[in-house]
Design a protein around this motif. Structure first.
Motif, PDB file in Angstrom:
ATOM      1  N   ILE A  36       0.870  -1.180   0.000  1.00  0.00           N
ATOM      2  CA  ILE A  36       0.000   0.000   0.000  1.00  0.00           C
ATOM      3  C   ILE A  36       0.905   1.228   0.000  1.00  0.00           C
ATOM      4  CG2 ILE A  36      -1.783   1.297   1.219  1.00  0.00           C
ATOM      5  CD1 ILE A  36      -2.518  -1.451   2.559  1.00  0.00           C
ATOM      6  N   ASN A  37       0.748   2.062  -1.008  1.00  0.00           N
ATOM      7  CA  ASN A  37       1.568   3.260  -1.148  1.00  0.00           C
ATOM      8  C   ASN A  37       0.705   4.497  -0.975  1.00  0.00           C
ATOM      9  OD1 ASN A  37       4.093   1.938  -2.053  1.00  0.00           O
ATOM     10  ND2 ASN A  37       2.798   1.331  -3.767  1.00  0.00           N
ATOM     11  N   TYR A  38       1.080   5.324  -0.022  1.00  0.00           N
ATOM     12  CA  TYR A  38       0.447   6.625   0.144  1.00  0.00           C
ATOM     13  C   TYR A  38       1.342   7.660  -0.514  1.00  0.00           C
ATOM     14  CZ  TYR A  38      -2.965   4.945   3.521  1.00  0.00           C
ATOM     15  OH  TYR A  38      -4.018   4.300   4.127  1.00  0.00           O
ATOM     16  N   VAL A  39       0.732   8.553  -1.276  1.00  0.00           N
ATOM     17  CA  VAL A  39       1.473   9.655  -1.889  1.00  0.00           C
ATOM     18  C   VAL A  39       0.806  10.948  -1.454  1.00  0.00           C
ATOM     19  CG1 VAL A  39       2.253  10.718  -4.034  1.00  0.00           C
ATOM     20  CG2 VAL A  39       2.068   8.205  -3.880  1.00  0.00           C
ATOM     21  N   PHE A  40       1.536  11.746  -0.688  1.00  0.00           N
ATOM     22  CA  PHE A  40       1.042  13.041  -0.257  1.00  0.00           C
ATOM     23  C   PHE A  40       1.496  14.068  -1.287  1.00  0.00           C
ATOM     24  CE2 PHE A  40       1.568  10.503   3.615  1.00  0.00           C
ATOM     25  CZ  PHE A  40       0.274  10.556   4.093  1.00  0.00           C
ATOM     26  N   CYS A  41       0.544  14.847  -1.785  1.00  0.00           N
ATOM     27  CA  CYS A  41       0.838  15.733  -2.903  1.00  0.00           C
ATOM     28  C   CYS A  41       0.064  17.047  -2.782  1.00  0.00           C
ATOM     29  CB  CYS A  41       0.515  15.026  -4.219  1.00  0.00           C
ATOM     30  SG  CYS A  41      -1.190  14.445  -4.349  1.00  0.00           S
ATOM     31  N   ASP A  42       0.178  17.880  -3.808  1.00  0.00           N
ATOM     32  CA  ASP A  42      -0.559  19.138  -3.828  1.00  0.00           C
ATOM     33  C   ASP A  42      -1.769  19.013  -4.758  1.00  0.00           C
ATOM     34  OD1 ASP A  42       0.477  19.350  -6.436  1.00  0.00           O
ATOM     35  OD2 ASP A  42       1.972  20.844  -5.876  1.00  0.00           O
ATOM     36  N   ASP A  43      -2.567  20.063  -4.809  1.00  0.00           N
ATOM     37  CA  ASP A  43      -3.780  20.051  -5.641  1.00  0.00           C
ATOM     38  C   ASP A  43      -3.475  19.820  -7.114  1.00  0.00           C
ATOM     39  OD1 ASP A  43      -5.683  20.402  -3.663  1.00  0.00           O
ATOM     40  OD2 ASP A  43      -5.785  22.581  -3.900  1.00  0.00           O
ATOM     41  N   LYS A  44      -2.437  20.457  -7.617  1.00  0.00           N
ATOM     42  CA  LYS A  44      -2.100  20.343  -9.048  1.00  0.00           C
ATOM     43  C   LYS A  44      -1.797  18.886  -9.416  1.00  0.00           C
ATOM     44  CE  LYS A  44       0.994  22.244 -12.527  1.00  0.00           C
ATOM     45  NZ  LYS A  44       2.121  23.135 -12.809  1.00  0.00           N
ATOM     46  N   TYR A  45      -1.013  18.230  -8.593  1.00  0.00           N
ATOM     47  CA  TYR A  45      -0.624  16.840  -8.824  1.00  0.00           C
ATOM     48  C   TYR A  45      -1.862  15.935  -8.843  1.00  0.00           C
ATOM     49  CZ  TYR A  45       2.274  12.608  -8.124  1.00  0.00           C
ATOM     50  OH  TYR A  45       2.897  11.386  -8.251  1.00  0.00           O
ATOM     51  N   LEU A  46      -2.728  16.102  -7.836  1.00  0.00           N
ATOM     52  CA  LEU A  46      -3.909  15.243  -7.725  1.00  0.00           C
ATOM     53  C   LEU A  46      -4.950  15.576  -8.791  1.00  0.00           C
ATOM     54  CD1 LEU A  46      -4.768  12.838  -6.099  1.00  0.00           C
ATOM     55  CD2 LEU A  46      -5.939  14.353  -4.528  1.00  0.00           C
ATOM     56  N   HIS A  47      -5.072  16.852  -9.128  1.00  0.00           N
ATOM     57  CA  HIS A  47      -6.015  17.262 -10.182  1.00  0.00           C
ATOM     58  C   HIS A  47      -5.636  16.611 -11.507  1.00  0.00           C
ATOM     59  CE1 HIS A  47      -7.601  20.050 -13.319  1.00  0.00           C
ATOM     60  NE2 HIS A  47      -8.701  19.834 -12.617  1.00  0.00           N
ATOM     61  N   LYS A  48      -4.346  16.580 -11.803  1.00  0.00           N
ATOM     62  CA  LYS A  48      -3.883  15.947 -13.047  1.00  0.00           C
ATOM     63  C   LYS A  48      -4.287  14.472 -13.087  1.00  0.00           C
ATOM     64  CE  LYS A  48       0.133  15.306 -15.930  1.00  0.00           C
ATOM     65  NZ  LYS A  48       1.316  14.508 -15.895  1.00  0.00           N
ATOM     66  N   LEU A  49      -4.119  13.758 -11.980  1.00  0.00           N
ATOM     67  CA  LEU A  49      -4.530  12.350 -11.925  1.00  0.00           C
ATOM     68  C   LEU A  49      -6.043  12.220 -12.081  1.00  0.00           C
ATOM     69  CD1 LEU A  49      -2.405  10.954  -8.951  1.00  0.00           C
ATOM     70  CD2 LEU A  49      -1.994  10.650 -11.396  1.00  0.00           C
ATOM     71  N   ASN A  50      -6.781  13.116 -11.453  1.00  0.00           N
ATOM     72  CA  ASN A  50      -8.238  13.077 -11.505  1.00  0.00           C
ATOM     73  C   ASN A  50      -8.733  13.241 -12.937  1.00  0.00           C
ATOM     74  OD1 ASN A  50     -10.631  12.670 -10.115  1.00  0.00           O
ATOM     75  ND2 ASN A  50     -10.805  14.769  -9.407  1.00  0.00           N
ATOM     76  N   VAL A  51      -8.132  14.158 -13.676  1.00  0.00           N
ATOM     77  CA  VAL A  51      -8.518  14.384 -15.071  1.00  0.00           C
ATOM     78  C   VAL A  51      -8.064  13.211 -15.940  1.00  0.00           C
ATOM     79  CG1 VAL A  51      -8.098  15.841 -17.104  1.00  0.00           C
ATOM     80  CG2 VAL A  51      -8.555  16.905 -14.875  1.00  0.00           C
ATOM     81  N   GLU A  52      -6.807  12.825 -15.799  1.00  0.00           N
ATOM     82  CA  GLU A  52      -6.211  11.806 -16.661  1.00  0.00           C
ATOM     83  C   GLU A  52      -6.831  10.421 -16.492  1.00  0.00           C
ATOM     84  OE1 GLU A  52      -1.770   9.884 -17.387  1.00  0.00           O
ATOM     85  OE2 GLU A  52      -1.953  11.911 -16.576  1.00  0.00           O
ATOM     86  N   PHE A  53      -7.057  10.009 -15.251  1.00  0.00           N
ATOM     87  CA  PHE A  53      -7.502   8.645 -15.012  1.00  0.00           C
ATOM     88  C   PHE A  53      -8.995   8.503 -14.748  1.00  0.00           C
ATOM     89  CE2 PHE A  53      -2.962   8.480 -14.069  1.00  0.00           C
ATOM     90  CZ  PHE A  53      -2.594   7.393 -14.840  1.00  0.00           C
ATOM     91  N   LEU A  54      -9.633   9.552 -14.234  1.00  0.00           N
ATOM     92  CA  LEU A  54     -11.045   9.448 -13.861  1.00  0.00           C
ATOM     93  C   LEU A  54     -11.959  10.377 -14.664  1.00  0.00           C
ATOM     94  CD1 LEU A  54     -10.516   9.261  -9.988  1.00  0.00           C
ATOM     95  CD2 LEU A  54     -10.780   7.364 -11.603  1.00  0.00           C
ATOM     96  N   ASN A  55     -11.362  11.188 -15.531  1.00  0.00           N
ATOM     97  CA  ASN A  55     -12.124  12.154 -16.334  1.00  0.00           C
ATOM     98  C   ASN A  55     -12.961  13.098 -15.472  1.00  0.00           C
ATOM     99  OD1 ASN A  55     -11.226  11.354 -18.918  1.00  0.00           O
ATOM    100  ND2 ASN A  55     -12.604   9.587 -18.830  1.00  0.00           N
ATOM    101  N   HIS A  56     -12.434  13.462 -14.285  1.00  0.00           N
ATOM    102  CA  HIS A  56     -13.093  14.411 -13.391  1.00  0.00           C
ATOM    103  C   HIS A  56     -12.242  15.675 -13.341  1.00  0.00           C
ATOM    104  CE1 HIS A  56     -14.836  10.751 -11.026  1.00  0.00           C
ATOM    105  NE2 HIS A  56     -15.510  10.981 -12.132  1.00  0.00           N
ATOM    106  N   ASP A  57     -12.784  16.780 -13.821  1.00  0.00           N
ATOM    107  CA  ASP A  57     -12.047  18.041 -13.822  1.00  0.00           C
ATOM    108  C   ASP A  57     -12.369  18.829 -12.554  1.00  0.00           C
ATOM    109  OD1 ASP A  57     -10.464  20.148 -14.554  1.00  0.00           O
ATOM    110  OD2 ASP A  57     -11.795  20.902 -16.114  1.00  0.00           O
ATOM    111  N   THR A  58     -12.082  18.226 -11.408  1.00  0.00           N
ATOM    112  CA  THR A  58     -12.360  18.849 -10.119  1.00  0.00           C
ATOM    113  C   THR A  58     -11.199  18.572  -9.166  1.00  0.00           C
ATOM    114  OG1 THR A  58     -13.479  16.854  -9.316  1.00  0.00           O
ATOM    115  CG2 THR A  58     -14.862  18.536 -10.338  1.00  0.00           C
ATOM    116  N   LEU A  59     -11.150  19.382  -8.123  1.00  0.00           N
ATOM    117  CA  LEU A  59     -10.204  19.125  -7.047  1.00  0.00           C
ATOM    118  C   LEU A  59     -10.813  18.078  -6.119  1.00  0.00           C
ATOM    119  CD1 LEU A  59      -9.104  22.755  -6.123  1.00  0.00           C
ATOM    120  CD2 LEU A  59      -7.857  21.085  -7.511  1.00  0.00           C
ATOM    121  N   THR A  60      -9.973  17.289  -5.498  1.00  0.00           N
ATOM    122  CA  THR A  60     -10.427  16.271  -4.556  1.00  0.00           C
ATOM    123  C   THR A  60      -9.362  16.081  -3.488  1.00  0.00           C
ATOM    124  OG1 THR A  60     -11.340  14.039  -4.341  1.00  0.00           O
ATOM    125  CG2 THR A  60      -9.509  14.309  -5.881  1.00  0.00           C
ATOM    126  N   ASP A  61      -9.744  15.493  -2.370  1.00  0.00           N
ATOM    127  CA  ASP A  61      -8.777  15.267  -1.295  1.00  0.00           C
ATOM    128  C   ASP A  61      -8.051  13.937  -1.434  1.00  0.00           C
ATOM    129  OD1 ASP A  61     -11.061  13.798  -0.716  1.00  0.00           O
ATOM    130  OD2 ASP A  61     -11.223  14.472   1.355  1.00  0.00           O
TER     131      ASP A  61
END
Length: 136
Positions: A36-61
């Protein structure tokens, strides 16, 4: 094995305690821990994953990628520190309590808990609260 990775300036101060707690939760839920890998990141990093992998153009925790097989828990959990900070303010709780809630939220998803309906979200919140009490 649980690992913590950092893509931002944040550092988790009590890694060993949190690892032990996560392992106990996994065992209490009747599962076995794998990688199990936890990655602590900023909004920009997580937003990019959200758009790229989940097609969600929103911020998330939190975004979790579940690679579990049967009762063997494994996956990658990405957490935006900025979202956790904002949520802590919004929910009038401490940053560390909100961080621990998000950390265990990802694990509970791996254990089969959902949060899309009101009933499921209530069960998830009860589980989070139960396990938060065990940490501290």
């Amino acid at each position: 094995m649980i690992s913590f990775n950092y893509e931002t300036d944040f550092l988790l101060k009590n890694e060993d305690d949190v690892c032990s707690w996560i392992s106990k939760v996994i065992n209490a839920e009747g599962f076995k821990e794998d990688e199990i890998n936890y990655v602590f990141c900023d909004d920009k990093y997580l937003h990019k994953l959200n758009v790229e992998f989940l097609n969600h153009d929103t911020l998330t925790d939190i975004i979790s990628f579940d690679y579990s097989v049967g009762k063997i828990i494994q996956g990658d959990i990405f957490i935006s520190i900025a979202r956790v900070e904002d949520n802590a303010k919004d929910f009038q709780t401490s940053f560390i309590e909100e961080l621990h809630r998000v950390i265990i939220h990802g694990i509970l998803h791996y254990c089969g808990y959902k949060d899309k309906t009101d009933v499921d979200a209530r069960v998830m919140r009860e589980k989070e609260n139960h396990y938060l009490k065990q940490l501290g």
